[in-house]
Motif scaffolding. Structure first.
Motif, PDB file in Angstrom:
ATOM      1  N   LEU A   8       0.826  -1.198   0.000  1.00 11.60           N
ATOM      2  CA  LEU A   8       0.000   0.000   0.000  1.00 11.60           C
ATOM      3  C   LEU A   8       0.868   1.259   0.000  1.00 11.60           C
ATOM      4  O   LEU A   8       1.978   1.267   0.534  1.00 11.60           O
ATOM      5  CB  LEU A   8      -0.908   0.012   1.229  1.00 11.60           C
ATOM      6  CG  LEU A   8      -2.007  -1.039   1.316  1.00 11.60           C
ATOM      7  CD1 LEU A   8      -2.801  -0.853   2.601  1.00 11.60           C
ATOM      8  CD2 LEU A   8      -2.933  -0.964   0.107  1.00 11.60           C
ATOM      9  N   ARG A  82      -7.205   8.175  -4.860  1.00 13.23           N
ATOM     10  CA  ARG A  82      -8.289   7.208  -4.807  1.00 13.23           C
ATOM     11  C   ARG A  82      -7.873   5.871  -4.199  1.00 13.23           C
ATOM     12  O   ARG A  82      -8.707   5.114  -3.731  1.00 13.23           O
ATOM     13  CB  ARG A  82      -8.827   6.966  -6.225  1.00 13.23           C
ATOM     14  CG  ARG A  82      -9.383   8.213  -6.899  1.00 13.23           C
ATOM     15  CD  ARG A  82     -10.571   8.768  -6.141  1.00 13.23           C
ATOM     16  NE  ARG A  82     -11.150   9.930  -6.808  1.00 13.23           N
ATOM     17  CZ  ARG A  82     -12.163  10.625  -6.297  1.00 13.23           C
ATOM     18  NH1 ARG A  82     -12.689  10.265  -5.141  1.00 13.23           N
ATOM     19  NH2 ARG A  82     -12.633  11.675  -6.943  1.00 13.23           N
ATOM     20  N   GLU A  83      -6.601   5.553  -4.212  1.00 12.24           N
ATOM     21  CA  GLU A  83      -6.150   4.227  -3.779  1.00 12.24           C
ATOM     22  C   GLU A  83      -6.185   4.108  -2.254  1.00 12.24           C
ATOM     23  O   GLU A  83      -6.160   5.117  -1.526  1.00 12.24           O
ATOM     24  CB  GLU A  83      -4.719   3.992  -4.281  1.00 12.24           C
ATOM     25  CG  GLU A  83      -3.700   4.983  -3.736  1.00 12.24           C
ATOM     26  CD  GLU A  83      -2.352   4.856  -4.405  1.00 12.24           C
ATOM     27  OE1 GLU A  83      -1.767   3.761  -4.308  1.00 12.24           O
ATOM     28  OE2 GLU A  83      -1.899   5.843  -5.026  1.00 12.24           O
ATOM     29  N   PRO A  84      -6.251   2.881  -1.730  1.00 18.26           N
ATOM     30  CA  PRO A  84      -6.172   2.696  -0.275  1.00 18.26           C
ATOM     31  C   PRO A  84      -4.787   3.097   0.229  1.00 18.26           C
ATOM     32  O   PRO A  84      -3.782   2.985  -0.476  1.00 18.26           O
ATOM     33  CB  PRO A  84      -6.435   1.201  -0.090  1.00 18.26           C
ATOM     34  CG  PRO A  84      -6.113   0.579  -1.401  1.00 18.26           C
ATOM     35  CD  PRO A  84      -6.444   1.602  -2.445  1.00 18.26           C
ATOM     36  N   GLU A  86      -2.051   3.579   3.904  1.00 19.99           N
ATOM     37  CA  GLU A  86      -1.740   3.259   5.290  1.00 19.99           C
ATOM     38  C   GLU A  86      -0.888   4.387   5.843  1.00 19.99           C
ATOM     39  O   GLU A  86      -0.218   5.114   5.105  1.00 19.99           O
ATOM     40  CB  GLU A  86      -1.013   1.916   5.407  1.00 19.99           C
ATOM     41  CG  GLU A  86       0.297   1.836   4.659  1.00 19.99           C
ATOM     42  CD  GLU A  86       0.896   0.437   4.683  1.00 19.99           C
ATOM     43  OE1 GLU A  86       0.165  -0.520   5.007  1.00 19.99           O
ATOM     44  OE2 GLU A  86       2.094   0.318   4.368  1.00 19.99           O
ATOM     45  N   ASP A 103     -12.085   5.780   5.946  1.00 19.38           N
ATOM     46  CA  ASP A 103     -12.386   4.365   5.726  1.00 19.38           C
ATOM     47  C   ASP A 103     -11.271   3.624   5.000  1.00 19.38           C
ATOM     48  O   ASP A 103     -11.009   2.454   5.263  1.00 19.38           O
ATOM     49  CB  ASP A 103     -13.695   4.224   4.934  1.00 19.38           C
ATOM     50  CG  ASP A 103     -14.907   4.682   5.723  1.00 19.38           C
ATOM     51  OD1 ASP A 103     -14.818   4.678   6.970  1.00 19.38           O
ATOM     52  OD2 ASP A 103     -15.914   5.042   5.099  1.00 19.38           O
ATOM     53  N   ARG A 104     -10.604   4.280   4.061  1.00 20.30           N
ATOM     54  CA  ARG A 104      -9.619   3.565   3.246  1.00 20.30           C
ATOM     55  C   ARG A 104      -8.187   3.734   3.746  1.00 20.30           C
ATOM     56  O   ARG A 104      -7.238   3.460   3.028  1.00 20.30           O
ATOM     57  CB  ARG A 104      -9.713   4.015   1.786  1.00 20.30           C
ATOM     58  CG  ARG A 104      -9.524   5.485   1.568  1.00 20.30           C
ATOM     59  CD  ARG A 104      -9.933   5.891   0.155  1.00 20.30           C
ATOM     60  NE  ARG A 104      -9.919   7.315  -0.037  1.00 20.30           N
ATOM     61  CZ  ARG A 104      -8.851   8.018  -0.394  1.00 20.30           C
ATOM     62  NH1 ARG A 104      -7.705   7.394  -0.608  1.00 20.30           N
ATOM     63  NH2 ARG A 104      -8.915   9.322  -0.554  1.00 20.30           N
ATOM     64  N   VAL A 105      -8.047   4.199   4.990  1.00 19.83           N
ATOM     65  CA  VAL A 105      -6.714   4.399   5.569  1.00 19.83           C
ATOM     66  C   VAL A 105      -6.520   3.436   6.732  1.00 19.83           C
ATOM     67  O   VAL A 105      -7.310   3.417   7.685  1.00 19.83           O
ATOM     68  CB  VAL A 105      -6.509   5.843   6.034  1.00 19.83           C
ATOM     69  CG1 VAL A 105      -5.149   5.990   6.722  1.00 19.83           C
ATOM     70  CG2 VAL A 105      -6.614   6.807   4.861  1.00 19.83           C
ATOM     71  N   THR A 106      -5.478   2.621   6.641  1.00 20.78           N
ATOM     72  CA  THR A 106      -5.122   1.704   7.720  1.00 20.78           C
ATOM     73  C   THR A 106      -4.088   2.381   8.624  1.00 20.78           C
ATOM     74  O   THR A 106      -3.070   2.886   8.136  1.00 20.78           O
ATOM     75  CB  THR A 106      -4.519   0.407   7.155  1.00 20.78           C
ATOM     76  OG1 THR A 106      -5.474  -0.210   6.290  1.00 20.78           O
ATOM     77  CG2 THR A 106      -4.125  -0.541   8.266  1.00 20.78           C
TER      78      THR A 106
END
Length: 495
Positions: A8, A82-84, A86, A103-106
């Motif tokens: 990621l 747009r990509e996930p 971290e 939501d799309r961030v770890t």
């Protein structure tokens, strides 16, 4: 550039800029420069320059490995990606709350510190009573095997702090090379031009602009570390607590800003100092003191920020009632006659910097004596110092300097009179005030403030505090009431 699809893109805040914040040198990166960050607070001009310079230098180093976005807010920038993603655990509660909503961030565990949050919590949960730094430092040394001989500390002692108390030389010079100053480049020039434009647009800064004194790249930070270990570490232990009017750096590494921007891995510095002791004959006093600052005090302040509740920042014991005066907020050192305070405040104005002892025993000590609000003071240290961060100043100012948690971090308020400053510095010889006087026109504001503080806060200082014996001396001071009245009249006026 192509990347491993399983890797990621890692978003780095501007205090997460070193290689140790990546799992792989080729991992894709996101960097965001948010203008709103500099609208929310009045930062020192040189602090803003250093942050932006470090961020832009990192973007230039990474090239097409990174997406570098300049936007008004983080939210605006993230809408373009747009990509996930971290991100390593941010360094403030506000930032952590923000990234956890995405939501799309770890969110990964923190990096850039020696001991993990989990290991600190396990250690703290298993203890009774106060969580003292010295106990944590011993735990960290044992856990990470630093300066150990088997199960024992090298030299037979965990701390050689008493060897760090030599007074400054009478000639006012330590006789060691100054830290190497970074060379500014086109990126620094671009940052300076942008800050000039931002000021014209209404964004306010404090302090004076000036040449960049602190590393903005990992290469510069490592060069300064090597220079310190070779040329300055030997004097560090002896003069760690010395203050010199003609030397803003004394024997210090001047690396705190580099650590707090994430440019330098703290364990790299710790192991470097340990190697200097084991293979190059560096004195244990300097090595142990340097190690204690990094994996002791620095890690301890970080963990105490996260371990305790957010409301801790707003605690205000002992007695506090005053906001910071304008001359202090505006870094107006020219209105101050007291030589020590004028010199240290000048250093903050001109460089965004002072060593740890002037911060604690001149700036923090004066604020504590005057009864200024700890939360405001912590914000001031956060914004006016190039290495200031909320996590660092919550512990170092709220707990240590201002004793606002009444003993959670330290066993006594860090309040001293002019006699202490005279022993630790060369300031008093050229000052209009006499450190031996507490009453009258020549009375040192620190000496008078010391006794007035003890008198005013006598009921609030716990009986087991290390100042208890000194407080008993109050009953023998025939002029105490006059001193208290004198200091009330001084109020927030510059000394």
């Amino acid at each position: 550039m192509t990347h491993n699809r399983d890797m990621l893109r890692r978003w780095h805040f501007a205090d997460q800029l070193g290689l140790h914040f990546l799992d792989d040198r080729k991992q894709p990166v996101l960097l965001i420069e948010s203008k709103a960050v500099f609208r929310r607070r009045v930062y020192h001009r040189q602090k803003a320059h250093l942050i932006l310079s470090a961020l832009r230098h990192r973007a230039a180093e990474l090239g097409d490995q990174a997406i570098f976005l300049r936007a008004e807010t983080y939210g605006q920038a993230l809408r373009k990606v747009r990509e996930p993603l971290e991100v390593c655990h941010p360094t403030s509660r506000r930032a952590l709350k923000f990234v956890r909503k995405l939501d799309r961030v770890t969110v990964l565990p923190p990096r850039g510190y020696v001991t993990s949050l989990t290991d600190f919590a396990d250690w703290a949960d298993g203890r009774r009573g106060a969580l003292r730094m010295e106990a944590f430092y011993r735990f960290a040394r044992e856990q990470h095997g630093v300066l150990m001989t088997g199960e024992d500390p090298v030299g037979g002692r965990w701390s050689v702090d008493p060897e760090h108390r030599e007074p400054p030389p009478k000639n006012g010079a330590l006789g060691i090379p100054a830290p190497p100053r970074p060379r500014e480049d086109d990126i620094d020039a671009e940052v300076r031009a942008d800050l000039d434009r931002w000021e014209r647009e209404g964004i306010r800064f404090a302090g004076r602009d000036g040449p960049r004194h602190f590393p903005a790249t990992a290469k510069e930070a490592k060069a300064r570390l090597r220079h310190f270990l070779r040329h300055r570490l030997a004097a560090f232990g002896r003069y760690e607590d010395a203050m010199l009017a003609g030397d803003p750096w004394p024997a210090h590494s001047v690396l705190s800003a580099a650590f707090n921007l994430g440019l330098l891995d703290p364990m790299e510095a710790v192991r470097g100092a340990e190697q200097a002791y084991r293979t190059a004959g560096a004195p244990l006093a300097g090595v142990e003191g340097f190690v204690r600052q990094i994996m002791g005090w620095r890690d301890y302040a970080w963990h105490m920020y996260w371990y305790f509740e957010p409301a801790r920042r707003n605690r205000s014991e002992p007695a506090t009632r005053r906001s910071l005066p304008a001359w202090w907020n505006e870094l107006d050192a020219d209105v101050v006659d007291a030589r020590c305070l004028s010199d240290v405040l000048t250093g903050v104005r001109d460089r965004g910097w002072a060593d740890h002892l002037p911060r604690l025993m001149v700036l923090g000590n004066y604020a504590l004596q005057r009864g200024w609000r700890p939360a405001e003071l912590a914000e001031w240290f956060h914004t006016r110092f190039v290495d200031g961060h909320e996590w660092a100043m919550t512990g170092n100012v709220i707990g240590l300097s201002q004793y606002a948690d009444l003993g959670r971090m330290t066993t006594k308020p860090y309040v001293v009179g002019g006699a202490y400053l005279n022993r630790r510095s060369d300031y008093c010889g050229g000052c209009r005030y006499d450190p031996r006087e507490r009453l009258g026109e020549n009375a040192c504001p620190f000496t008078a403030g010391y006794w007035a503080f003890l008198s005013t806060n006598r009921p609030r200082i716990p009986a087991n505090a290390r100042l208890a014996r000194t407080i008993k001396q109050l009953d023998g001071l025939s002029d105490l009431d006059a001193v208290v009245v004198q200091e009330k009249r001084r109020g927030n006026d510059p000394p």
